[in-house]
Structures are given as structure tokens and as C-alpha cells.
Design an enzyme around this catalytic site. Structure first.
Site, PDB file in Angstrom:
ATOM      1  N   GLY A  85       4.765   2.409   1.199  1.00 37.06           N
ATOM      2  CA  GLY A  85       6.011   3.499   1.068  1.00 37.06           C
ATOM      3  C   GLY A  85       6.110   4.310   1.744  1.00 37.06           C
ATOM      4  O   GLY A  85       7.242   4.973   1.948  1.00 37.06           O
ATOM      5  N   ASP A  86       5.229   5.411   1.969  1.00 37.99           N
ATOM      6  CA  ASP A  86       5.697   6.821   3.431  1.00 37.99           C
ATOM      7  C   ASP A  86       6.517   5.925   4.085  1.00 37.99           C
ATOM      8  O   ASP A  86       7.219   6.514   4.826  1.00 37.99           O
ATOM      9  CB  ASP A  86       3.719   7.215   3.795  1.00 37.99           C
ATOM     10  CG  ASP A  86       3.842   7.547   2.559  1.00 37.99           C
ATOM     11  OD1 ASP A  86       4.005   7.815   1.217  1.00 37.99           O
ATOM     12  OD2 ASP A  86       2.123   7.567   2.712  1.00 37.99           O
ATOM     13  N   SER A  92       0.599  -1.328  -0.125  1.00 38.75           N
ATOM     14  CA  SER A  92      -0.162   0.023  -0.115  1.00 38.75           C
ATOM     15  C   SER A  92       0.841   1.464   0.166  1.00 38.75           C
ATOM     16  O   SER A  92       1.563   1.118  -0.097  1.00 38.75           O
ATOM     17  CB  SER A  92      -1.063   0.331   1.072  1.00 38.75           C
ATOM     18  OG  SER A  92      -0.291   0.243   2.060  1.00 38.75           O
ATOM     19  N   LYS A  93      -0.036   2.687  -0.337  1.00 39.40           N
ATOM     20  CA  LYS A  93       1.211   3.798  -0.426  1.00 39.40           C
ATOM     21  C   LYS A  93       1.305   3.994   1.286  1.00 39.40           C
ATOM     22  O   LYS A  93       2.703   4.393   1.197  1.00 39.40           O
ATOM     23  CB  LYS A  93       0.312   4.892  -0.670  1.00 39.40           C
ATOM     24  CG  LYS A  93      -0.039   5.925  -0.229  1.00 39.40           C
ATOM     25  CD  LYS A  93      -0.365   7.110  -1.324  1.00 39.40           C
ATOM     26  CE  LYS A  93       0.106   8.535  -0.747  1.00 39.40           C
ATOM     27  NZ  LYS A  93       1.334   8.781  -0.401  1.00 39.40           N
ATOM     28  N   ARG A  94       0.770   3.421   2.452  1.00 37.52           N
ATOM     29  CA  ARG A  94       1.776   3.869   3.247  1.00 37.52           C
ATOM     30  C   ARG A  94       2.707   3.003   3.998  1.00 37.52           C
ATOM     31  O   ARG A  94       3.763   3.129   4.454  1.00 37.52           O
ATOM     32  CB  ARG A  94       0.342   2.993   4.428  1.00 37.52           C
ATOM     33  CG  ARG A  94      -0.666   4.330   4.929  1.00 37.52           C
ATOM     34  CD  ARG A  94      -0.748   4.085   6.465  1.00 37.52           C
ATOM     35  NE  ARG A  94      -1.225   3.053   6.734  1.00 37.52           N
ATOM     36  CZ  ARG A  94      -2.233   2.086   6.875  1.00 37.52           C
ATOM     37  NH1 ARG A  94      -3.488   2.978   6.520  1.00 37.52           N
ATOM     38  NH2 ARG A  94      -1.846   0.696   8.174  1.00 37.52           N
TER      39      ARG A  94
END
Ligand code: GLU
Length: 505
Positions: free
Chosen positions: A266-267, A262-264
């Protein structure tokens, strides 16, 4: 059945930036199309106006332009089966909803959002299906006159598919083999909405795949649950003969632990999950992209291709042409592919090192211009060649090579302490005189001269070289010292030695 020409499509919904998993899906479609000499289409599935995000389609197009993934037909290039944006195909779909209604394979449902909500509240896990539809307000339960009256009065309705329970539906998947599902678990999905006169994803997707003569549907695993419904729709519409073959690609998993990337993640772990940087048009929030982080498109393609597929011989580095030759859906994995960001960096480094120095210099030039540094292309090319082994990204080239363009403004304190000895100044002064007389000034000849001189004087080679490096680069790193002297040239070398002597004494 006669062999049809392969036609595959990438069918994104423009609801935001394209996720890296979507890029992989497009890449696999592209490899398959190129390998088989087929056509690759870009179809924009934008029937859900509520989720439409401005700029998303442009973002998608720009991403593929950057990656070199080309389309033969579709939104953009156009083609004989257009338009390729579903919002521009509005008049196409209604007739198919009507065909299903006439055949009693679909029905009108008049339940209001409020009624559905109430129903969901009193029945846990409520599903609109054979077990509940006769308790709802639809053309199966209302008298025909009432249905006719509601339709004539302009009442809001949706068209739902009528799924008969207790049937085994078989989906043939090129990656997963035969997947069977009992129709009782499926719900009577909405196919068409009167409110906007638009089909939902399911109907539009099937109708367009059929009309656009799609032969293979290659898409992410998240669409596998929709496949049985799609198989039914082909049958209901009488298109079984033309049904494409399915291939559902493995999920992209988080770098660690369970669940999908998920994008999370990545962050949290510091890597992009989007091909290009994305600026949210509403919040203004920026999400990093592979391009802006400094990735080379060929590295991204290679890395993504191996998330779920491999050529079977352990090979890792592959150009697009090689992947086109080697790709096979049958060799795709069923189980999820773990996302490994270190591997992405590794690929970038490999591609960067293999890049022709001239090409690398052209990528480096804009970074030099930003720093107001003017240098001839040949010079930049030489420098790039000397330091490329030391970097993963183009943007790191400056850090590794700044001293080729500007003399050291200061000398690294730690290095000075360790490497600038009491006799360094005297020794470098001698060396400067030696350089003055040295001709030619190429790395090899200079090195020979300096070595002979050190030997004749009985100096400690390490001490001399370390002091020289400090004078030329201001620190202890950098490529082979005589490549530096050759590159910056005699005058600059001597100037820097004198500057170091004056500053460090
Ligand atoms: N519009 C769907 C998506 O956003 C397409 C799924 C499919 O390929 O059938 O991915």
C-alpha cells in the site's frame, strides 16, 4: 442432528488497526448471517496482553459503523452469551484446561524460556511434540510427586495439548472441501499459561465458539493451519457434535507478483490497506484509510465482497441487500484474490455517479465550509450533479467546480494563448449585451439565442465558445457551457465576461 440457528462471529485480536483483509472476513460473515437469518457476533480476542494496542478495539468498532456492518451481539451491543471480550472471561477457561489435564489429553510443562531456547538452539526445527516431549521437563516425564510439588510451590508452567502422532485429521471446509493433515506434523501447542492465568488463542477460541454456539467459522486462510488442532480440541473436549463448519477464505494477494497483500504494498503503490486512518499510539505514524481517502462505504463493501467471491453471472455492482441475497460460501474461490486498486477506484466512481445529487451535496458542503464558501444547498446540489461524472472522489469535486462558487482569480496562461483571439474581447462584449436582453436565462433558451446570433454574424462557433468558457471558468474544462451560465445566473455571467475583457483585452 437438528438444524441449529446460524451463528457466526468476527473475532479480531486488538493488536493494531484492522487490515482490509479482516474487513472482508467480517463482511462475508455478515452477508452469511443476514442471508440465513442468523446472528452475527463481535468477539474481542485479547488474551495476549503483550500484543494489546490501545485504541484498536475502538478503531474496529468505528470501522464497522462506517461500513454499515452491524452486529447482533458482542462487545458493544452485549447479549446473552457475554462478556464478549476474552480478557473479561478469564474465569471461564481454566476449567477446560483442567478437564483436558484430568483426561490426560494435556499435560503440565515446566520448561523455562531459557531451557526452551537452549533446546531450539541445539536442535534445528525443534518442535515440542511426541518425538521430543519425553526429553523435556513436564508432567509426563517428572514423577507425580515432583509435579505436585512444583505446582504447590507456585512454579511457572504452561498446559500443553498432547497430540498423538500418526493420525489423519480431517477438516471439512466449505470452500476447500476435505483437508487432511497427519497429526505428526502438529506440535503440542500451549493452551494455558500459569503466568497470567489466561488461555492462549487456541483454547479461548474453541471454548468461546462452543459456549457462544457458533455454527460456522468463516475466517482468513492464515488460520487454516490451526484448523486440525481445533478439530482435535473439539474432540478432546467432547464437543464433536457441536463443532462448527469451517470456511477458510482465500488470501488477498499483492497487486503484482507473489505473496499476500501487505501494508508495504500500500505504501509503495499509494493505496490504503486499512478502512480508516490509523495513528500508531507509540510512534505517531499515520497510515491512510479508505474513509479519509474519500471512499464511499458502499463502494468499499462492494469491492471487498468481490475479492474472493462473485455471484457467478458477471454482475459487479451490488448493493449490500443484493449481496446478502446472492452470497454463497460455496462460490468463494480457493485460490488467492488479487488486490486491484484501480478497481477500487472504479467502484467508487460508479457509486459516486449514481449517488443522488442531494446526498452528494451534503458530502460536498463540509469541503466548501473549509474554504469559507457559503452556498445554498440547492445550488451545491445542482453543481454536484453537473460535475460528478468528472470525479472519482468527493474531495475532487472542488477542483472541478470551484468556478461555480468563485469567479476566476486568474486565467490559465496556456488556454489564453490558444483561445483568446484578437477579436475575442469585441465578440464577448457583444455577447454580454445579448445576455443582458436574454430571458429566460435557462441553458436551452440561451443556447438557442447564442447559436442564432453566431450564425447571423458568421462567427466561428468554437472561438466564441472557447473565449466564453475562459471568461467564466478561467480555464478550458468544465461541463456544458450553457449549464454554467444557467447555474451562475445572468448577472454573474455578464460580470465575468466584463472582467475577462478588462483583464485580457
Ligand atoms: N483472533 C483471531 C484473529 O485475530 C481469530 C481467528 C479466528 O477467526 O478463529 O483473526
Amino acid at each position: 442432528m437438528c438444524e441449529r440457528k446460524v451463528r457466526v462471529r468476527f473475532a479480531p485480536s486488538p493488536t493494531g488497526p484492522l487490515h482490509i483483509g479482516g474487513v472482508r472476513t467480517a463482511l462475508y460473515n455478515y452477508l452469511f448471517a443476514r442471508q440465513t437469518g442468523g446472528d452475527f457476533l463481535l468477539r474481542i480476542e485479547d488474551t495476549d496482553s503483550q500484543r494489546f494496542v490501545a485504541g484498536a478495539e475502538e478503531y474496529i468498532t468505528e470501522s464497522f459503523r462506517w461500513l454499515g456492518i452491524t452486529f447482533d451481539e458482542g462487545a458493544g451491543p452485549g447479549g446473552p452469551y457475554g462478556p464478549y471480550r476474552q480478557s473479561e472471561r478469564k474465569p471461564v477457561y481454566r476449567q477446560y484446561a483442567e478437564r483436558l489435564l484430568e483426561a490426560r489429553l494435556a499435560y503440565y510443562a515446566f520448561d523455562t524460556p531459557g531451557e526452551l531456547e537452549a533446546r531450539r538452539n541445539d536442535t534445528p526445527n525443534f518442535q515440542y511434540d511426541a518425538s521430543t516431549r519425553l526429553q523435556m521437563r513436564n508432567s509426563l516425564t517428572l514423577p507425580p510427586e515432583e509435579t505436585a510439588r512444583l505446582l504447590a510451590s507456585g512454579a511457572q508452567y504452561v498446559v500443553r495439548i498432547k497430540i498423538e502422532p500418526g493420525e489423519t485429521i480431517r477438516v471439512h471446509d466449505l470452500i476447500r472441501g476435505e483437508v487432511t493433515v497427519n497429526s505428526s506434523v502438529l506440535d503440542d501447542k500451549v493452551l494455558f499459561k500459569a503466568a497470567d492465568q489466561l488461555p492462549t488463542y487456541h483454547l479461548a477460541n474453541i471454548v468461546d465458539d462452543y459456549l457462544m454456539k457458533i455454527t460456522h467459522v468463516i475466517r482468513g486462510e492464515e488460520w487454516l493451519p490451526s484448523a486440525p488442532l481445533h478439530v482435535l480440541l473439539y474432540r478432546y473436549l467432547g464437543w464433536e457434535e457441536a463443532m462448527p463448519q469451517f470456511a477458510h477464505l482465500p488470501l488477498l494477494l499483492k497487486p503484482e507478483g507473489n505473496g499476500k497483500l501487505s501494508k508495504r504494498d500500500g505504501d509503495r503503490l499509494g493505496f490504503p490497506v486499512f478502512p480508516l486512518e490509523w495513528k500508531d499510539p507509540k510512534t505517531g505514524e499515520r497510515s491512510p484509510g479508505y474513509r479519509e481517502e474519500g471512499y464511499l462505504p458502499e463502494a468499499v463493501n462492494n469491492f471487498l465482497a468481490l475479492l474472493g467471491w462473485n455471484p457467478g453471472d458477471g454482475r459487479e455492482m451490488m448493493s449490500m441487500d443484493e449481496m446478502v441475497k446472492l452470497f454463497s460460501l460455496e462460490h468463494c474461490n480457493k485460490s488467492g484474490a488479487r488486490f486491484d486498486y484501480e478497481k477500487a477506484k472504479w467502484f467508487n466512481r460508479q457509486y459516486l455517479v449514481r449517488k443522488d445529487n442531494r446526498e452528494l451535496a451534503l458530502l460536498f458542503l463540509p469541503l466548501l465550509e473549509e474554504r469559507h464558501i457559503k452556498a445554498p444547498l440547492e445550488y451545491v446540489e445542482k453543481v454536484a450533479g453537473l460535475v460528478k461524472e468528472r470525479v472519482t472522489f468527493v474531495k475532487e469535486l472542488w477542483e472541478q467546480s470551484s468556478f461555480f462558487f468563485i469567479p476566476p482569480a486568474a486565467y490559465d496562461e496556456k488556454t489564453v494563448k490558444k483561445r483568446w483571439k484578437a477579436d475575442s474581447a469585441a465578440c464577448l462584449a457583444e455577447l454580454a449585451r445579448l445576455f443582458r436582453a436574454q430571458a429566460p436565462f435557462d441553458a436551452h433558451s440561451t443556447e438557442e439565442t447564442v447559436k442564432a446570433w453566431i450564425e447571423s454574424k458568421g462567427y466561428h462557433p468554437g472561438n466564441v465558445m472557447n473565449a466564453l468558457r475562459l471568461a467564466l471558468a478561467g480555464e478550458s474544462k468544465g461541463p456544458h457551457i450553457f449549464y454554467i451560465t444557467e447555474t451562475i445566473g445572468k448577472e454573474e455571467t455578464i460580470k465575468r465576461i466584463q472582467q475577462a475583457i478588462a483583464t485580457l483585452k
